[in-house]
Design a protein around this motif. Structure first.
Motif, PDB file in Angstrom:
ATOM      1  N   ASN A 374       0.830  -1.202   0.000  1.00  0.00           N
ATOM      2  CA  ASN A 374       0.000   0.000   0.000  1.00  0.00           C
ATOM      3  C   ASN A 374       0.867   1.255   0.000  1.00  0.00           C
ATOM      4  O   ASN A 374       2.091   1.176   0.192  1.00  0.00           O
ATOM      5  CB  ASN A 374      -0.964  -0.006   1.197  1.00  0.00           C
ATOM      6  N   ALA A 375       0.238   2.379  -0.225  1.00  0.00           N
ATOM      7  CA  ALA A 375       0.965   3.646  -0.285  1.00  0.00           C
ATOM      8  C   ALA A 375      -0.008   4.784  -0.018  1.00  0.00           C
ATOM      9  O   ALA A 375      -1.232   4.578   0.000  1.00  0.00           O
ATOM     10  CB  ALA A 375       1.610   3.809  -1.667  1.00  0.00           C
ATOM     11  N   LEU A 376       0.546   5.979   0.219  1.00  0.00           N
ATOM     12  CA  LEU A 376      -0.277   7.164   0.463  1.00  0.00           C
ATOM     13  C   LEU A 376       0.048   8.238  -0.565  1.00  0.00           C
ATOM     14  O   LEU A 376       1.217   8.555  -0.803  1.00  0.00           O
ATOM     15  CB  LEU A 376       0.005   7.715   1.868  1.00  0.00           C
ATOM     16  N   VAL A 377      -0.993   8.790  -1.174  1.00  0.00           N
ATOM     17  CA  VAL A 377      -0.843   9.956  -2.042  1.00  0.00           C
ATOM     18  C   VAL A 377      -1.388  11.155  -1.259  1.00  0.00           C
ATOM     19  O   VAL A 377      -2.538  11.131  -0.804  1.00  0.00           O
ATOM     20  CB  VAL A 377      -1.628   9.780  -3.352  1.00  0.00           C
ATOM     21  N   LEU A 378      -0.569  12.175  -1.109  1.00  0.00           N
ATOM     22  CA  LEU A 378      -0.947  13.331  -0.297  1.00  0.00           C
ATOM     23  C   LEU A 378      -1.204  14.547  -1.178  1.00  0.00           C
ATOM     24  O   LEU A 378      -0.705  14.638  -2.309  1.00  0.00           O
ATOM     25  CB  LEU A 378       0.165  13.647   0.715  1.00  0.00           C
ATOM     26  N   ASP A 379      -1.954  15.467  -0.619  1.00  0.00           N
ATOM     27  CA  ASP A 379      -2.224  16.722  -1.322  1.00  0.00           C
ATOM     28  C   ASP A 379      -0.900  17.440  -1.608  1.00  0.00           C
ATOM     29  O   ASP A 379       0.060  17.365  -0.822  1.00  0.00           O
ATOM     30  CB  ASP A 379      -3.132  17.591  -0.450  1.00  0.00           C
TER      31      ASP A 379
END
Length: 628
Positions: A374-379
């Motif tokens: 999994n991963a996180l895409v941030l603003d």
């Protein structure tokens, strides 16, 4: 030669595969043929029976059914049936009924198996017929209702509590409490040792309700014998009847418990609660339970239900797409509920974000043995000093929770807890652009994981945007696709020079094949390359393959063969994991070919050969600078 044998020989040599047999071999087969006659409408093979013969239709016609009663095929003169049970050494799965008055030749199992094992031409002909049936036997069960296909015995978890007629209600109640059951059976067999007795095996049933309504409500003494309050007009179900039949019996006779008999012997008691509990094991109930969980402990407690759901789908002959999709939905639900809990724990996010699922979960191909990618895409307004502590806590909360729920940590660190994979959207765009424009061995490995991405929470439109970027940059990009193809060729099917299986040599498993590493993963890699080359939008391998077939970049028929190979290899892997669960073992991806049937080994070799041929074509098609 007897007249009858001459007629049999003449008939057989006019029909394949017998027409290809040498004369002595054909004569040997004909000499052993038995003849049977079936009137129209009479059953020839019934579901679940042991089969000892191969059936060749001399005259007449038969209908072949799926076990749910759906018509599967009609066969006439010269056609054959019954080979699937012989090749797999399993009970009959496709019942056969005579459509007309029918005469059949019966060839015994030893003769059939000898021909199949020693005559390649014979085996190939029979197998092609059989493979087409296999192809049709799994994919169309999307509207399958488990109650229609599952036998009553599947619901039985323990032997019934059986007491003799003279037992007092108080003693019966004590035994029911000790056993943790709500009902028991009364049997006369306790009164005599004659196992051949003609007495009814069960003379009555007593439930919790009977004790309340017939004893307590009427003020009877606790020493009252159970025969005074038992129900004697019993409604009984046989162990081989379907669950829906049991349910119909309960509704028709307005009872809540049914004694289950096998060969006149009581082997269990089922209640309407057992049916409800069984239905609750489907994926929809599991997902509902996930979203009802109030904390990580309650989520972790659902791990067994997920395994039960997986095993149940395998039992019901769901295909790999259905199982992979259901497991992926469950996995996404765990992520989503954990993110809800994380936001309750740490407060609302300081900036918008999107939580990504990667790899098999994104492709809807997740099984019971899986880790978490999994991963996180941030603003893009992300400022590390202001925001990263929050998202670090959130990522750790989710990844730790997933690990407790059965999704182990990724050994390669492909998780949102890794700062490298917790970045603003503009950084992800730079990552992907660089990976495609300037591929390296490391970024090619990343591409094989991250280019299967799906937004599961938050600003999912960012995941859509990243997928569009990947498709746009990779489309007909010969240099990048050639690199991806070379990378995909690092994992090859386990076939030796003479098409024997090549076993694992890593020292841990010496007689096994890792069906993920050597089977499903290489196919998924191969299909991904083709899909990127034509800009196919799907993430699931089957969906991508449909796009590839539509684009007509594969030789005729190869796409369908590849689809069948993927389905067969995936189902071997799935059934192996389900068997591990049934045996109370930790499930894995390592199958041992020696425990497969001859039929399964032969089909597995064929499936791996299809993969091998497809890899050769991929290597030829994708070369740097080659026009696509």
């Amino acid at each position: 030669m007897a007249t009858e044998q001459v007629e049999v020989t003449d008939f057989l040599q006019r029909h394949k595969p017998f027409s290809d047999l040498a004369a002595p071999e054909l004569s040997h087969v004909a000499s052993g043929v038995e003849i049977a006659y079936y009137k129209a409408g009479s059953p020839i093979l019934t579901f679940g029976q042991d089969n000892t013969h191969w059936f060749v239709i001399r005259s007449g016609a038969v209908e072949v059914f799926r076990r749910d009663g759906e018509l599967y095929n009609r066969l006439g003169e010269g056609n054959f049936f019954g080979e699937l049970a012989l090749m797999r050494n399993r009970p009959v799965r496709f019942p056969v009924v005579a459509l007309e008055d029918t005469l059949v030749y019966l060839i015994d199992a030893d003769t059939f198996n000898n021909l199949f094992d020693n005559d390649e031409q014979f085996a190939d002909f029979v197998e092609v017929e059989d493979r087409s049936r296999l192809r049709e036997s799994s994919p169309d069960k999307k509207d399958n209702n488990a109650l229609l296909t599952v036998k009553v015995e599947k619901l039985i978890e323990q032997l019934p509590l059986i007491l003799p007629p003279h037992t007092s209600v108080q003693d019966a109640a004590l035994r029911m409490t000790e056993e943790g059951v709500s009902s028991l059976l009364i049997s006369n067999e306790y009164l005599n040792d004659d196992t051949s007795s003609d007495d009814e095996p069960v003379i009555g049933i007593v439930t919790d309700v009977d004790i309340r309504s017939r004893l307590v409500a009427n003020g009877l003494d606790l020493s009252t014998p159970v025969t005074d309050i038992m129900t004697t007009q019993l409604t009984i179900v046989q162990s081989n009847q379907y669950v829906f039949e049991a349910m119909m019996l309960m509704l028709k006779h307005k009872v809540t418990h049914l004694p289950v008999l096998r060969k006149s012997k009581p082997i269990g008691l089922i209640s309407h609660q057992d049916i409800l509990r069984y239905e609750s094991q489907n994926s929809l109930f599991v997902v509902k339970s996930i979203f009802n969980a109030q904390n990580v402990d309650e989520l972790a407690a659902l791990k067994d239900e997920v395994q039960t759901c997986f095993s149940r789908m395998v039992d019901e002959d769901a295909n790999s797409q259905m199982i992979g999709s259901a497991m992926a939905v469950i996995g996404r639900s765990f992520k989503q509920r954990l993110l809800e809990l994380a936001e309750e724990e740490f407060g609302p996010p300081p900036i918008p974000y999107c939580f990504l699922a990667l790899g098999s979960m994104a492709r809807d191909e997740q099984l019971i043995v899986t880790d978490q990618d999994n991963a996180l895409v941030l603003d893009n307004r992300f400022e590390p000093k202001l925001h990263d502590a929050y998202f670090n806590d959130l990522a750790n909360f989710v990844c730790d929770g997933l690990d407790r729920c059965g999704y182990t940590y990724c050994k390669g660190g492909i998780m949102a807890t890794n700062k490298k994979w917790r970045q603003p959207l503009k950084i992800w765009e730079q990552y992907f652009t660089q990976w495609i424009d300037n591929p390296t061995p490391e970024t090619l490995l990343h591409s094989a994981i991250f280019f299967d991405l799906d937004g599961v929470w938050g600003k999912k439109v960012w995941a859509d945007a990243l997928n569009r970027l990947i498709r746009k940059k990779a489309f007909k990009n010969s240099r990048f696709l050639a690199c991806m193809a070379r990378n995909a060729l690092l994992r090859t099917p386990p076939l030796g020079f003479f098409k024997d299986f090549v076993m694992e040599t890593d020292g841990r498993q010496t007689n096994s094949i890792n069906m993920k590493r050597r089977g499903t993963a290489p196919i998924a890699d191969l299909i991904r390359v083709h899909a990127l080359s034509v800009g196919a939008e799907g993430r699931n391998s089957f969906s991508r393959l449909n796009g590839v077939i539509d684009a007509k970049i594969l030789p005729p028929g190869r796409g369908v063969d590849l689809r069948d190979a993927l389905e067969f290899i995936a189902m071997v892997r799935i059934r192996h994991q389900a068997f591990d669960l049934e045996m109370k073992r930790v499930p894995d991806n390592d199958i041992e070919p020696e425990y497969l049937s001859d039929f399964e080994r032969k089909n597995l070799r064929d499936a791996f050969q299809i993969l091998s041929d497809a890899q050769k074509y991929m290597k030829y098609r994708y070369q740097p600078g080659r026009h696509l």
